[in-house]
Enzyme design. Structure first.
Site, mmCIF file in Angstrom:
data_model
loop_
_atom_site.group_PDB
_atom_site.id
_atom_site.type_symbol
_atom_site.label_atom_id
_atom_site.label_comp_id
_atom_site.label_asym_id
_atom_site.label_seq_id
_atom_site.Cartn_x
_atom_site.Cartn_y
_atom_site.Cartn_z
ATOM 1 N N TYR A 119 0.665 -1.120 0.064
ATOM 2 C CA TYR A 119 0.157 -0.026 0.086
ATOM 3 C C TYR A 119 0.836 1.422 0.067
ATOM 4 O O TYR A 119 2.050 1.232 0.704
ATOM 5 C CB TYR A 119 -0.897 0.004 1.269
ATOM 6 C CG TYR A 119 -1.938 -1.084 1.223
ATOM 7 C CD1 TYR A 119 -3.097 -1.206 1.035
ATOM 8 C CD2 TYR A 119 -1.435 -2.449 1.756
ATOM 9 C CE1 TYR A 119 -4.125 -2.095 1.049
ATOM 10 C CE2 TYR A 119 -2.229 -3.431 2.011
ATOM 11 C CZ TYR A 119 -3.618 -3.257 1.581
ATOM 12 O OH TYR A 119 -4.166 -4.462 1.977
ATOM 13 N N HIS A 127 -7.267 2.624 -2.563
ATOM 14 C CA HIS A 127 -8.067 2.130 -3.358
ATOM 15 C C HIS A 127 -7.870 0.610 -3.568
ATOM 16 O O HIS A 127 -9.033 -0.229 -3.343
ATOM 17 C CB HIS A 127 -8.156 2.887 -4.641
ATOM 18 C CG HIS A 127 -9.649 2.430 -5.178
ATOM 19 N ND1 HIS A 127 -11.087 2.637 -4.725
ATOM 20 C CD2 HIS A 127 -9.609 1.818 -6.432
ATOM 21 C CE1 HIS A 127 -11.974 2.293 -5.613
ATOM 22 N NE2 HIS A 127 -11.164 1.697 -6.463
ATOM 23 N N LYS A 158 -6.568 -5.308 -13.345
ATOM 24 C CA LYS A 158 -5.940 -6.716 -13.274
ATOM 25 C C LYS A 158 -4.261 -6.300 -13.423
ATOM 26 O O LYS A 158 -3.686 -6.931 -14.311
ATOM 27 C CB LYS A 158 -6.131 -7.438 -14.572
ATOM 28 C CG LYS A 158 -7.659 -8.083 -14.462
ATOM 29 C CD LYS A 158 -7.948 -9.212 -15.415
ATOM 30 C CE LYS A 158 -9.293 -9.554 -15.168
ATOM 31 N NZ LYS A 158 -9.830 -10.344 -16.250
#
Lengths: 182, 96
Positions: A119, A127, A158
């Site tokens: 993150y 998000h 993806k």
């Protein structure tokens, strides 16, 4: 700061210290509490559970002292415990350290079926995390590895990242993949 | 020629791509507006990582995005773009 080695994780029992660690980069997870937001931390009374990777990283930076009952566990011993019990511990630790040293927040990727979820701001804030898949050093790569990685990511984009450690340099190598609509 | 690679070329042509240059088996440049370096990976065939690296480096040298054409044993094609990732320092990192 003190942590107690209990099996393959380290527990920070002092609530103040636990809160401080969590706030300083989302280290660990509060026992029985998931996705704790920063503004909720001061209400949490649970101990903090650190993975061996997190504990080793913090210990190497001099931010954590680790004990087993009353005996101090030094960095080499902690590393040894990781090597014996967790597959590819040293390589995976290098990848953990690589992201942390660049200021990213690294959490387990298990729930994504991956190695790490990474993150920028933190779990529950970003998000979508970067989903990092581990490729064992010297192993080849197949079409199935890539398609499988694509299935792990939450986002419709993806995107996923494959991480490995190049031998003999021990350099961390990352490759980003994204499903391409041609 | 390998029928599975042929499938990839057919699939790309059906999507409006023009094959520009065959570099070697499983590696070619195709164009639709932009040029892409395509690398064919057949289901079940493991490639050494350094080989993929060589292709990614070639893409960087040619300033051409690299696309992996994953082809199943029976010739169904899926595309993934791939690039070497160089992460910047996280600008959101809190001061320790």
């Amino acid at each position: 700061m003190r942590g107690r080695l209990r099996g393959l994780a380290v527990v920070v029992e002092d609530v103040e210290e636990a809160r401080r660690l969590y706030k300083s980069g989302f280290y660990g997870k509060f026992l029985l509490k998931d996705k704790v937001k920063l503004e909720e931390v001061d209400k949490i009374e649970s101990p903090l559970v650190l993975s061996l990777y997190e504990a080793l990283y913090l210990a190497e930076r001099g931010l954590l002292e680790i004990y087993d009952d009353e005996r101090r566990i030094d960095i080499d011993e902690l590393r040894k415990i990781g090597e014996i019990n967790l597959k590819n511990f040293n390589e995976i630790y290098l990848i953990y350290k690589y992201f942390r040293d660049l200021g990213y927040i690294v959490k387990s990727g298990l729930k994504f079926g991956a190695l790490f979820s990474v993150y920028e701001k933190g779990p529950g804030i970003d998000h979508a995390p970067m989903v990092v898949v581990f490729l064992e050093p010297d192993r080849g790569i197949s079409a199935t590895d890539i398609a499988r990685g694509g299935r792990l990511s939450h986002s419709v984009k993806k995107t996923f990242t494959l991480a490995t450690v190049l031998k003999p340099s021990n350099e961390v190598a990352l490759i980003g993949f994204r499903w391409a609509k041609l | 020629m390998n029928v599975l690679e042929e499938q990839v070329l057919n699939d790309l042509r059906s999507r409006g791509f023009k094959i520009v240059e065959r570099i070697e088996d499983g590696l070619f440049v195709a164009e639709k507006g932009e040029r892409y370096l395509f690398y064919v990976m057949v289901e079940g065939v493991e490639r050494p990582l350094r080989q993929l690296y060589r292709v990614l480096n070639m893409g960087e040298t040619l300033s051409t995005p690299v696309v992996l054409a994953l082809v199943s044993n029976d010739g169904v094609v899926t595309y993934y773009s791939a690039h070497k990732l160089r992460l910047p320092r996280n600008v959101h990192a809190q001061a320790p």
